[in-house]
Design a protein around this motif. Sequence first.
Motif, PDB file in Angstrom:
ATOM      1  N   VAL A 208       2.723   5.937 -33.931  1.00 18.01           N
ATOM      2  CA  VAL A 208       2.643   6.298 -32.519  1.00 18.01           C
ATOM      3  C   VAL A 208       2.966   5.094 -31.640  1.00 18.01           C
ATOM      4  CG1 VAL A 208       0.970   8.196 -32.697  1.00 18.01           C
ATOM      5  CG2 VAL A 208       0.161   5.840 -32.539  1.00 18.01           C
ATOM      6  N   THR A 209       3.434   5.389 -30.446  1.00 21.22           N
ATOM      7  CA  THR A 209       3.582   4.374 -29.414  1.00 21.22           C
ATOM      8  C   THR A 209       2.400   4.521 -28.468  1.00 21.22           C
ATOM      9  OG1 THR A 209       5.997   4.352 -29.543  1.00 21.22           O
ATOM     10  CG2 THR A 209       5.002   3.534 -27.504  1.00 21.22           C
ATOM     11  N   ILE A 210       1.553   3.518 -28.416  1.00 15.17           N
ATOM     12  CA  ILE A 210       0.367   3.559 -27.563  1.00 15.17           C
ATOM     13  C   ILE A 210       0.711   3.010 -26.187  1.00 15.17           C
ATOM     14  CG2 ILE A 210      -1.972   2.689 -27.215  1.00 15.17           C
ATOM     15  CD1 ILE A 210      -1.788   4.774 -29.395  1.00 15.17           C
ATOM     16  N   ASP A 211       0.376   3.795 -25.158  1.00 15.31           N
ATOM     17  CA  ASP A 211       0.625   3.401 -23.773  1.00 15.31           C
ATOM     18  C   ASP A 211      -0.604   3.762 -22.957  1.00 15.31           C
ATOM     19  OD1 ASP A 211       1.453   2.912 -21.215  1.00 15.31           O
ATOM     20  OD2 ASP A 211       3.054   4.400 -21.183  1.00 15.31           O
ATOM     21  N   HIS A 212      -1.407   2.757 -22.636  1.00 16.73           N
ATOM     22  CA  HIS A 212      -2.606   2.967 -21.830  1.00 16.73           C
ATOM     23  C   HIS A 212      -2.379   2.571 -20.365  1.00 16.73           C
ATOM     24  CE1 HIS A 212      -5.001   4.001 -25.251  1.00 16.73           C
ATOM     25  NE2 HIS A 212      -4.863   2.815 -25.832  1.00 16.73           N
ATOM     26  N   THR A 213      -1.164   2.172 -20.019  1.00 16.05           N
ATOM     27  CA  THR A 213      -0.884   1.710 -18.659  1.00 16.05           C
ATOM     28  C   THR A 213      -0.719   2.900 -17.718  1.00 16.05           C
ATOM     29  OG1 THR A 213       0.267  -0.222 -19.553  1.00 16.05           O
ATOM     30  CG2 THR A 213       0.637   0.311 -17.236  1.00 16.05           C
ATOM     31  N   PRO A 214      -1.533   3.001 -16.669  1.00 17.93           N
ATOM     32  CA  PRO A 214      -1.436   4.151 -15.750  1.00 17.93           C
ATOM     33  C   PRO A 214      -0.181   4.075 -14.901  1.00 17.93           C
ATOM     34  CG  PRO A 214      -3.030   2.556 -14.935  1.00 17.93           C
ATOM     35  CD  PRO A 214      -2.620   2.082 -16.297  1.00 17.93           C
ATOM     36  N   PRO A 215       0.229   5.198 -14.329  1.00 21.29           N
ATOM     37  CA  PRO A 215       1.403   5.193 -13.445  1.00 21.29           C
ATOM     38  C   PRO A 215       1.224   4.226 -12.280  1.00 21.29           C
ATOM     39  CG  PRO A 215       0.759   7.436 -13.982  1.00 21.29           C
ATOM     40  CD  PRO A 215      -0.324   6.549 -14.503  1.00 21.29           C
ATOM     41  N   ALA A 216       2.336   3.571 -11.873  1.00 24.12           N
ATOM     42  CA  ALA A 216       2.282   2.566 -10.805  1.00 24.12           C
ATOM     43  C   ALA A 216       2.433   3.233  -9.444  1.00 24.12           C
ATOM     44  CB  ALA A 216       3.375   1.518 -11.019  1.00 24.12           C
ATOM     45  N   LEU A 217       1.525   4.144  -9.137  1.00 25.80           N
ATOM     46  CA  LEU A 217       1.573   4.871  -7.870  1.00 25.80           C
ATOM     47  C   LEU A 217       1.189   3.949  -6.714  1.00 25.80           C
ATOM     48  CD1 LEU A 217       1.819   7.567  -6.290  1.00 25.80           C
ATOM     49  CD2 LEU A 217      -0.611   7.943  -6.792  1.00 25.80           C
ATOM     50  N   GLU A 218       2.026   3.921  -5.684  1.00 25.00           N
ATOM     51  CA  GLU A 218       1.750   3.115  -4.497  1.00 25.00           C
ATOM     52  C   GLU A 218       1.853   3.996  -3.253  1.00 25.00           C
ATOM     53  OE1 GLU A 218       4.158  -0.325  -4.242  1.00 25.00           O
ATOM     54  OE2 GLU A 218       3.600  -1.105  -6.221  1.00 25.00           O
ATOM     55  N   ILE A 219       0.907   3.818  -2.349  1.00 30.78           N
ATOM     56  CA  ILE A 219       0.897   4.575  -1.100  1.00 30.78           C
ATOM     57  C   ILE A 219       0.781   3.583   0.052  1.00 30.78           C
ATOM     58  CG2 ILE A 219      -0.262   6.362   0.244  1.00 30.78           C
ATOM     59  CD1 ILE A 219      -1.293   7.551  -2.338  1.00 30.78           C
ATOM     60  N   ASP A 220       1.830   3.453   0.810  1.00 29.38           N
ATOM     61  CA  ASP A 220       1.863   2.526   1.946  1.00 29.38           C
ATOM     62  C   ASP A 220       1.536   3.256   3.240  1.00 29.38           C
ATOM     63  OD1 ASP A 220       2.637   0.401   0.314  1.00 29.38           O
ATOM     64  OD2 ASP A 220       4.765   0.948   0.470  1.00 29.38           O
ATOM     65  N   GLY A 221       0.746   2.575   4.075  1.00 32.78           N
ATOM     66  CA  GLY A 221       0.397   3.140   5.372  1.00 32.78           C
ATOM     67  C   GLY A 221      -1.001   3.697   5.437  1.00 32.78           C
ATOM     68  N   VAL A 222      -1.781   3.514   4.346  1.00 32.98           N
ATOM     69  CA  VAL A 222      -3.142   4.037   4.291  1.00 32.98           C
ATOM     70  C   VAL A 222      -4.136   2.881   4.329  1.00 32.98           C
ATOM     71  CG1 VAL A 222      -4.801   5.380   2.936  1.00 32.98           C
ATOM     72  CG2 VAL A 222      -2.395   6.053   2.985  1.00 32.98           C
ATOM     73  N   ASP A 223      -5.161   3.003   5.163  1.00 31.97           N
ATOM     74  CA  ASP A 223      -6.193   1.977   5.269  1.00 31.97           C
ATOM     75  C   ASP A 223      -7.103   2.012   4.047  1.00 31.97           C
ATOM     76  OD1 ASP A 223      -5.139   1.375   7.727  1.00 31.97           O
ATOM     77  OD2 ASP A 223      -6.565   2.646   8.825  1.00 31.97           O
ATOM     78  N   ASP A 224      -7.969   1.014   3.930  1.00 32.14           N
ATOM     79  CA  ASP A 224      -8.905   0.944   2.817  1.00 32.14           C
ATOM     80  C   ASP A 224      -9.859   2.130   2.788  1.00 32.14           C
ATOM     81  OD1 ASP A 224      -7.749  -1.424   2.039  1.00 32.14           O
ATOM     82  OD2 ASP A 224      -9.228  -2.679   3.087  1.00 32.14           O
ATOM     83  N   ASP A 225     -10.094   2.735   3.937  1.00 27.17           N
ATOM     84  CA  ASP A 225     -11.000   3.879   4.004  1.00 27.17           C
ATOM     85  C   ASP A 225     -10.293   5.194   3.702  1.00 27.17           C
ATOM     86  OD1 ASP A 225      -9.464   4.130   6.246  1.00 27.17           O
ATOM     87  OD2 ASP A 225     -11.115   4.188   7.677  1.00 27.17           O
ATOM     88  N   GLY A 226      -9.013   5.120   3.307  1.00 25.33           N
ATOM     89  CA  GLY A 226      -8.274   6.322   2.945  1.00 25.33           C
ATOM     90  C   GLY A 226      -7.712   7.085   4.120  1.00 25.33           C
ATOM     91  N   ARG A 227      -7.577   6.422   5.267  1.00 17.92           N
ATOM     92  CA  ARG A 227      -7.039   7.091   6.454  1.00 17.92           C
ATOM     93  C   ARG A 227      -5.743   6.431   6.888  1.00 17.92           C
ATOM     94  NH1 ARG A 227     -12.270   8.361  10.394  1.00 17.92           N
ATOM     95  NH2 ARG A 227     -13.442   9.591   8.852  1.00 17.92           N
ATOM     96  N   ALA A 228      -4.874   7.252   7.442  1.00 17.78           N
ATOM     97  CA  ALA A 228      -3.601   6.763   7.977  1.00 17.78           C
ATOM     98  C   ALA A 228      -3.441   7.279   9.394  1.00 17.78           C
ATOM     99  CB  ALA A 228      -2.440   7.236   7.114  1.00 17.78           C
ATOM    100  N   HIS A 229      -2.963   6.402  10.257  1.00 18.08           N
ATOM    101  CA  HIS A 229      -2.746   6.783  11.665  1.00 18.08           C
ATOM    102  C   HIS A 229      -1.263   6.795  11.979  1.00 18.08           C
ATOM    103  CE1 HIS A 229      -7.059   6.511  12.517  1.00 18.08           C
ATOM    104  NE2 HIS A 229      -7.058   5.429  11.735  1.00 18.08           N
ATOM    105  N   GLY A 230      -0.476   7.029  10.954  1.00 17.62           N
ATOM    106  CA  GLY A 230       0.968   7.100  11.090  1.00 17.62           C
ATOM    107  C   GLY A 230       1.572   7.613   9.804  1.00 17.62           C
ATOM    108  N   PRO A 231       2.879   7.593   9.666  1.00 19.39           N
ATOM    109  CA  PRO A 231       3.530   8.085   8.452  1.00 19.39           C
ATOM    110  C   PRO A 231       3.092   7.309   7.218  1.00 19.39           C
ATOM    111  CG  PRO A 231       5.112   7.751  10.233  1.00 19.39           C
ATOM    112  CD  PRO A 231       3.843   7.122  10.680  1.00 19.39           C
ATOM    113  N   VAL A 232       3.157   7.980   6.049  1.00 19.30           N
ATOM    114  CA  VAL A 232       2.777   7.403   4.763  1.00 19.30           C
ATOM    115  C   VAL A 232       3.980   7.475   3.824  1.00 19.30           C
ATOM    116  CG1 VAL A 232       1.372   7.769   2.697  1.00 19.30           C
ATOM    117  CG2 VAL A 232       0.320   7.885   4.952  1.00 19.30           C
TER     118      VAL A 232
END
Length: 320
Positions: A208-232
């Motif tokens: 088997v090929t073992i891959d434990h690395t999660p997807p490199a999902l990035e979301i720009d435009g969102v604050d630390d509290d999970g809110r965005a006041h503009g496009p994301v």
Amino acid sequence: MIVSKLLSLSMALIMSASATTSSGFDMDYEGEINIYTGEPIVDEEDTEQQTVAIADGVTYDYEQNEYTYTLPNNNTISVRSNVPDKMITTKSVSLYYDSDILAKLYLDGEELDTTDMDLTEIEDVGSYALVISDADSEYQLLSFTIVPEKTGMISNYQMPDGFEIVEVAIDDEVQNISDKKIAKMKNDGDYLVSYKCKASKVEYVLKVTIDHTPPALEIDGVDDDGRAHGPVTVSGIEKNDSVTVTKDGEKFKLDKEGYIKMPGKYEISVTDDAGNNVTREFEIKFYLDRQGLLFGLLALAVIISIVVYMVRARKKLRVR
């Protein structure tokens, strides 16, 4: 004469390959194979008997290449399989038992409807458990796990009872074995785990090929509290990733640029081809972009113009 022998050998090889495929035994077997029968070669002393005891209530049949499991205190109820209990495999699994046996097959904890299911070729990925019922109780007789050839599902491989590790290689480098019962698979890489049954001497291999690395999902435009006041902007999604997006609980289609501007509560779930998953939630609050601001200013200007016009009109009426 020579031609005749070559033809006989060729036919034997073809019959061997056919027999191995049809029986389903080629699952994870590694070792010498008889070119005429396609069956594993073991020591002569082991082939003197057709079956060998693996554990209490478990035997292995050399001729059929199968394991037989019987219920404790009830050897009239039995199940045959091409895998030992607790095995991890990338191949299909075969189960055989009488139709009058009360059996339940679970996949990842959910009971399967086996009415029209081909139990001789189980292929779906996941963890299985076969539960048999008799007059008094239920008993888990057999469990096994089917994983894809590239996976993040397993971090350790606990050997089946009566089995021990022969060799472990990661990226073609043979590892030092400190524990013959557990193959540690926490690091990413190409694994080859060879192991054998101590009673039957039959050897298997898990590749088997073992891959434990999660997807490199990035979301720009969102604050630390999970809110965005503009496009994301959503990025980091690979070609083979499976993506699910919802907006206010409803399915939402993400465009190719990953640009989101509509206000609402969003959830994005990304699963890669090894089964690793990342889920992010955020909320885009109501905001005015440049276009919206322009329209707002124009609307405000129109309203002000109307108000000024009405005020002036009233003044003229008063003067008259």
